[in-house]
Write an enzyme that holds these catalytic residues in place. Structure first.
Site, mmCIF file in Angstrom:
data_model
loop_
_atom_site.group_PDB
_atom_site.id
_atom_site.type_symbol
_atom_site.label_atom_id
_atom_site.label_comp_id
_atom_site.label_asym_id
_atom_site.label_seq_id
_atom_site.Cartn_x
_atom_site.Cartn_y
_atom_site.Cartn_z
ATOM 1 N N GLU A 9 -39.464 9.875 -32.166
ATOM 2 C CA GLU A 9 -38.406 9.432 -33.287
ATOM 3 C C GLU A 9 -37.098 8.484 -32.758
ATOM 4 O OE1 GLU A 9 -39.426 11.538 -37.498
ATOM 5 O OE2 GLU A 9 -37.965 12.373 -36.240
ATOM 6 N N GLU A 53 -46.902 11.636 -38.223
ATOM 7 C CA GLU A 53 -46.390 13.203 -38.831
ATOM 8 C C GLU A 53 -46.438 12.975 -40.151
ATOM 9 O OE1 GLU A 53 -42.670 14.681 -37.659
ATOM 10 O OE2 GLU A 53 -42.948 14.589 -35.438
#
Length: 589
Positions: free
Chosen positions: A158, A232
């Site tokens: 991320e 995710e």
């Protein structure tokens, strides 16, 4: 095992179309004797892959000291996954977030006062290179290209939510390749961050828990061809101390999972099984107010903290069966649980009197941070507590000022409690009276978890800045790291009927005929941490929401067992209980 390949249409395995149906399972959040059980339950859910981060800070607790045994034996975890017929997505960081202490970055990096984490800072990259050089040769034999289960390896984590530094990401990719990682690389970012977090030649995946069509459309807009994958899929959430227990209804999560799979996308459930932030491994968030994460990482996952199937497990299995083969087997049964109320903890050891058994004091003109103690003095691992002492020589009314408490300081005058300073409450000053002749000032500072997300990850622990008394700088300090990894040197005694003011270690014993999973109930206790047979269960706090700590069955043994509780303040009863059910606290409506 076959090798994963990526083409314009999607994933291919053995030259056949392949969809990744994965679930996150962090080996370091699960007792190693339970790894096989959790992996088997992943396969029974219908997953063909599991996903795991690798926590750099646990594998290298001090600079140059790499460890990979016991609960950190990644190679054994990968072997067990292969034996259970599962592939693996490996996420080595160096940054992992995961509501984990410091996002997995070792605290000792912050001993350098101006280091820039997650950047091309040469000091940071040199530390990453050393970490990869120790880790990746261990993982290389398990890559799919060498017959192992690892299909792909993640590049950072991320990063688009943190910065816009393509040279940094490209340098990490070069490191991975140089250390033999020849399977596909991938990134994962929230949809709005895809452009900042991805690099050419590396598969981009998107993280989200809802708005499936919109999120996949943004991923396709960023990456016009190749597989669509949710890196995710947030089927639950984590909890913070002082908040409510987060819970996502199974129906809502299953509906969005169905939308994902119906769109032809691959998926990684976050989490399939959350596990536990054992010891001092929880992270924290700081969006102008510091918020530490609780010990449980149950996460509202299909498998709960004890590895038992939840209603979400059955709901997800039904959805997955519409799109992929699911083993023809009944749902897993919950594990046996242990109930044992009324365990007395009669023997005690006052922490302030036991300091020589817990750490070595380092002198200095100012308080040293936990990072400095670990990196420059070989003291501790940057986790746990720091203890500071200085002499106050001017009697009378005194205002103590600490520019930055990281994260919670208990203040003592001549060993008697004088107050508490909490980072979470933005507290910096405390007033008290110094007696004639002066007093010994002591501060016990708890690292409640380094920030794991955002720009605040440069989160040094202890007392920061110049500490003053009535405006005058205090000098002549001693600083002691208290990692509390070894309690064997404590001298316990029966104190009699007189109560002891915390911080105090309480010790008791109990007998078990057959070890089983259980939960430590700490009703009536205030704040602290607990160990069973030397196994660090984690932190407790009466502010909740979590009210019981998970005790893995393998941490117990037949016959006599020991429990130690460090109570930082006071307890209404000198006993605890083992319960067969969890209590994660009141749930958000």
């Amino acid at each position: 095992m076959p090798v994963l390949r990526i083409d314009k249409e999607g994933f291919r395995l053995d030259d056949a179309p392949f969809r990744i149906i994965s679930g996150a399972l962090h080996y370091f959040r699960v007792h190693p004797d339970q790894w096989r059980d959790r992996l088997r339950k992943a396969r029974l859910l219908g997953l063909n892959t599991v996903d795991t981060y690798v926590p750099w800070n646990l594998h290298e607790p001090r600079p140059g000291e790499f460890t990979a045994d016991g609960g950190l034996d990644l190679e054994r975890f990968l072997r067990l996954a292969a034996e259970e017929g599962l592939y693996v997505l490996l996420r080595p960081g160096p940054y992992i977030c995961g509501e984990w202490e410091g996002g997995g970055l070792p605290g000792w990096l912050l001993a350098e006062p101006d280091i820039r984490l997650r950047s091309t800072d040469p000091r940071f990259l040199a530390a990453v290179e050393r970490y990869f050089a120790a880790l990746l040769p261990r993982a290389a034999p398990y890559l799919g290209t060498r017959g192992g289960p690892v299909l792909a390896v993640q590049l950072e984590n991320e990063f688009g939510a943190y910065g816009d530094d393509r040279p940094y990401l490209l340098r990490l990719a070069e490191m991975l390749r140089a250390h033999g990682v020849d399977v596909p690389l991938f990134t994962c970012d929230q949809p709005a961050d895809l452009a900042r977090g991805s690099v050419p030649g590396v598969l981009a995946t998107a993280n989200f828990g809802s708005r499936v069509a919109e999120s996949l459309a943004r991923l396709r807009g960023h990456q016009p061809e190749g597989p669509l994958m949710c890196g995710e899929f947030w089927n639950g959430w984590f909890d913070r101390w002082g908040g409510l227990h987060a819970a996502r209804p199974p129906e809502s999560a299953a509906e969005d999972l169905d939308r994902l799979l119906a769109a032809g996308a691959s998926v990684n459930l976050y989490m399939f099984h959350g596990g536990t932030n054992f010891g001092f491994t929880n992270g924290a968030n700081d969006k102008h107010t510091y918020r530490p994460t609780v010990t449980s990482y149950d996460y509202g996952a299909p498998l709960d903290e004890a590895g038992d199937p939840t209603p979400k497990y059955a709901a997800f299995r039904e959805v997955i069966a519409r799109y992929a083969p699911v083993p023809d087997a009944p749902l897993p049964e919950p594990s046996k649980k242990l109930d044992l109320p009324g365990i007395a903890l009669p023997r005690r050891a006052a922490l302030l009197a036991q300091l020589p058994a817990l750490g070595t004091a380092v002198p200095g003109e100012r308080p040293l941070t936990l990072e400095e103690l670990a990196a420059r003095h070989g003291a501790g691992d940057g986790l746990g507590f720091a203890f500071y002492q200085a002499r106050l020589t001017v009697p009378g009314a005194t205002v103590l000022h600490v520019p930055a408490v990281r994260d919670r300081a208990q203040v003592f005058l001549d060993g008697q409690p004088a107050g508490v300073l909490e980072r979470e409450n933005h507290e910096h000053a405390l007033a008290f009276t110094v007696p004639e002749g002066g007093a010994l000032l002591s501060l016990l500072v708890e690292n409640q978890g380094r920030v794991n997300y955002g720009r605040a990850i440069h989160d040094r622990k202890g007392l920061l800045g110049t500490v003053t008394a009535n405006g005058a700088a205090l000098t002549g300090w001693s600083s002691t790291a208290l990692p509390l990894t070894d309690l064997s040197g404590l001298a316990f005694a029966d104190p009699g009927p007189a109560p002891l003011v915390g911080p105090v270690f309480h010790r008791g014993e109990f007998d078990v005929a057959a070890p089983a999973d259980t939960y430590l109930d700490l009703t009536g206790w205030t704040k602290g941490c607990a160990w069973v047979n030397g196994f660090a269960l984690g932190r407790y706090w009466s502010r909740g929401p979590q009210r019981r700590l998970y005790v893995p069955g393998p941490a117990l043994r037949p016959g006599r067992n020991e429990i130690v509780v460090l109570e930082l303040h006071a307890t209404a009863r000198a006993e605890v209980g083992l319960c067969g059910t969890p209590d994660l606290g009141p749930t958000e409506e």
